[in-house]
Design a protein around this motif. Structure first.
Motif, PDB file in Angstrom:
ATOM      1  N   UNK A  58       2.431   3.850  -4.196  1.00 40.95           N
ATOM      2  CA  UNK A  58       1.915   4.933  -3.375  1.00 40.95           C
ATOM      3  C   UNK A  58       2.505   4.957  -1.962  1.00 40.95           C
ATOM      4  N   UNK A  59       3.841   4.849  -1.872  1.00 41.86           N
ATOM      5  CA  UNK A  59       4.543   4.958  -0.585  1.00 41.86           C
ATOM      6  C   UNK A  59       4.011   3.969   0.450  1.00 41.86           C
ATOM      7  N   UNK A  60       3.787   2.737   0.014  1.00 47.65           N
ATOM      8  CA  UNK A  60       3.350   1.600   0.844  1.00 47.65           C
ATOM      9  C   UNK A  60       1.880   1.716   1.265  1.00 47.65           C
ATOM     10  N   UNK A  61       1.111   2.569   0.638  1.00 43.82           N
ATOM     11  CA  UNK A  61      -0.319   2.654   0.932  1.00 43.82           C
ATOM     12  C   UNK A  61      -1.122   1.626   0.140  1.00 43.82           C
ATOM     13  N   UNK A  62      -0.592   1.208  -1.012  1.00 41.60           N
ATOM     14  CA  UNK A  62      -1.352   0.373  -1.940  1.00 41.60           C
ATOM     15  C   UNK A  62      -0.493  -0.783  -2.421  1.00 41.60           C
TER      16      UNK A  62
END
Length: 478
Positions: free
Chosen positions: A356-360
């Motif tokens: 998730x684009x470095x969110x998770x």
């Protein structure tokens, strides 16, 4: 003899043109530094300063490039885990993630990260055969909100690793407190004077500006001669020119400005060139990580550092925009990691479980990504061989139509080949007999087993007590 070679995107003439364009911008457009102390340092070394804008001449850039080491030792508490970074290193060093807010696994789904999750990720990094450098904040501990949370987090890092340390950004006061804890951890009040023990990654605010926090971080780390990574996260068409080559130039300008400052603060400070720019989703201007063009921009930066400046390099690698562990997560992670690995990069990050684009960050993908990285490492290493004569005597001995299966050389070398850690290689029938587990379920079992067998704390208990006393004293006095 190895035949593996670096993947090059740009010719030397183009690299030189990028450099010349960067020098023009540094000298005539300048860079904003929102720090009175940094501005005074530039003035003291002859740079033109107008308000907060610093104009950096070519001579200053040349001197900084020449004073920053091509290679350095990143020391660890356990000297056997000390690594060489730069020209003389072997393989790629992998550091932990930084910045995800959510944690994810098959049992509990996606949720805000906690201190327990942060500790678990530090433990996985410590036990990993792939991870070389432990630290940063691989998931935000959302429930820890006190003003001294940076000390609580840093204490947990010191409890759970003896590998080279990756620190955090902050004010000079906060960072110096963390340095005090490193001295307790090492049992040596002079350790930072003699060793490169703790590195940091800091971000310019594109375009062409360093705000207060990265300036403070640069000052604190460089004064102690500790490794500094300037990581530009420019987005083409948003915080950088839409032209990818324009983003390469802007990125290079910002990183060179940071290099110059680091060397003016303390000459010889290790500096790692860290491109991390991206092509956004141009329909929404949202940050994404799956575009191969983003890697092209950053590989151009890696070429600049390696071929023109002689600097060690670092780049984000194991990224995906997928929200779950699926086919997209697999092909984007492999694409991104392999492209960067083939560029000859020295250090990579954002590789362990990123979604998730470095969110998770995903526990299961952490394990899967270790195998992806080991596959890429096997590719870029080049072909191994076991016999100096290229097995000519074995070929002659077996002859026409024979079998090598029971030959002594096969028995001698059969365990030297690369093997997967969670991928399935058994027959279909054997796979069914063993429970028909897919790679996610196998990874789920593996990360739980690793954590179950990890110690509660790996440092000496007395050192742990001393660290706790220090943190309590700081909290009481402020």
């Amino acid at each position: 003899m190895q035949i593996a070679s670096n993947f090059r995107l740009l010719e030397t003439q183009t690299l030189s043109k990028i450099h010349e364009t960067s020098l023009d911008i540094l000298a005539n457009t300048g860079i904003i530094f929102q720090s009175a102390e940094c501005l005074e340092i530039f003035k003291a070394h002859g740079a033109k300063v107008d308000g907060q804008t610093v104009f950096i001449q070519e001579e200053m850039v040349d001197k900084a490039v020449n004073s920053s080491p091509e290679t350095f030792q990143w020391e660890a508490l356990n000297c056997e885990r000390t690594i060489n970074v730069g020209k003389e290193q072997q393989g790629i060093h992998v550091s932990m993630n930084n910045g995800p807010i959510y944690i994810q696994d098959l049992d509990m789904g996606r949720r805000p990260g906690t201190m327990k999750d942060l500790i678990n990720l530090y433990k996985l990094g410590q036990q990993s055969k792939i991870c070389s450098i432990v630290g940063q904040i691989p998931v935000e501990p959302g429930e820890v909100k006190n003003p001294h949370r940076y000390l609580d987090i840093f204490k947990q890092l010191l409890h759970h690793t003896d590998k080279p340390l990756f620190g955090y950004v902050g004010s000079q006061k906060e960072i110096n407190q963390m340095f005090d804890m490193v001295k307790i951890y090492m049992g040596d009040p002079d350790c930072l004077k003699n060793k490169h023990l703790i590195g940091v990654s800091l971000n310019p605010l594109s375009p062409l500006r360093y705000d207060k926090t990265p300036c403070e971080t640069m000052l604190a780390y460089a004064k102690e001669g500790q490794p500094i990574m300037v990581l530009t996260c420019a987005m083409s068409g948003v915080t950088a020119p839409a032209d990818p080559m324009g983003t390469v130039v802007l990125q290079n300008v910002e990183i060179l400005a940071g290099l110059v400052l680091s060397q003016l603060i303390f000459e010889g400070t290790p500096f790692i060139y860290s491109p991390a720019s991206a092509i956004p989703d141009m329909r929404t201007a949202n940050y994404i990580t799956g575009s191969p063009v983003s890697n092209q921009i950053n590989i151009a930066g890696i070429q600049m550092a390696a071929e023109l400046y002689g600097l060690p390099t670092r780049c984000m690698a194991g990224l995906t925009d997928s929200k779950i562990i699926d086919c997209q997560a697999g092909f984007e992670t492999m694409q991104n990691y392999l492209m960067v690995a083939m560029s000859g990069v020295n250090v990579v990050n954002e590789c362990f479980g990123i979604l998730d684009s470095i969110m998770t960050v995903s526990y299961e993908k952490f394990i899967i990504d270790e195998e992806i990285m080991s596959r890429a490492a096997c590719v870029v290493k080049g072909i191994d061989y076991f016999e100096d004569d290229f097995s000519i005597n074995t070929i002659k001995e077996v002859g026409h139509g024979g079998s090598y299966l029971t030959h002594p050389t096969t028995l001698k070398y059969c365990r030297k080949f690369w093997e997967p850690s969670v991928s399935e290689t058994k027959s279909f029938d054997d796979w069914e007999k063993n429970g028909s587990l897919d790679v996610k379920l196998k990874a789920n079992q593996k990360f739980k087993q690793i954590l179950e067998n990890s110690p509660d704390m790996i440092i000496d208990p007395d050192v742990g007590i001393d660290l706790e006393k220090y943190v309590k004293r700081v909290k009481k006095n402020e």
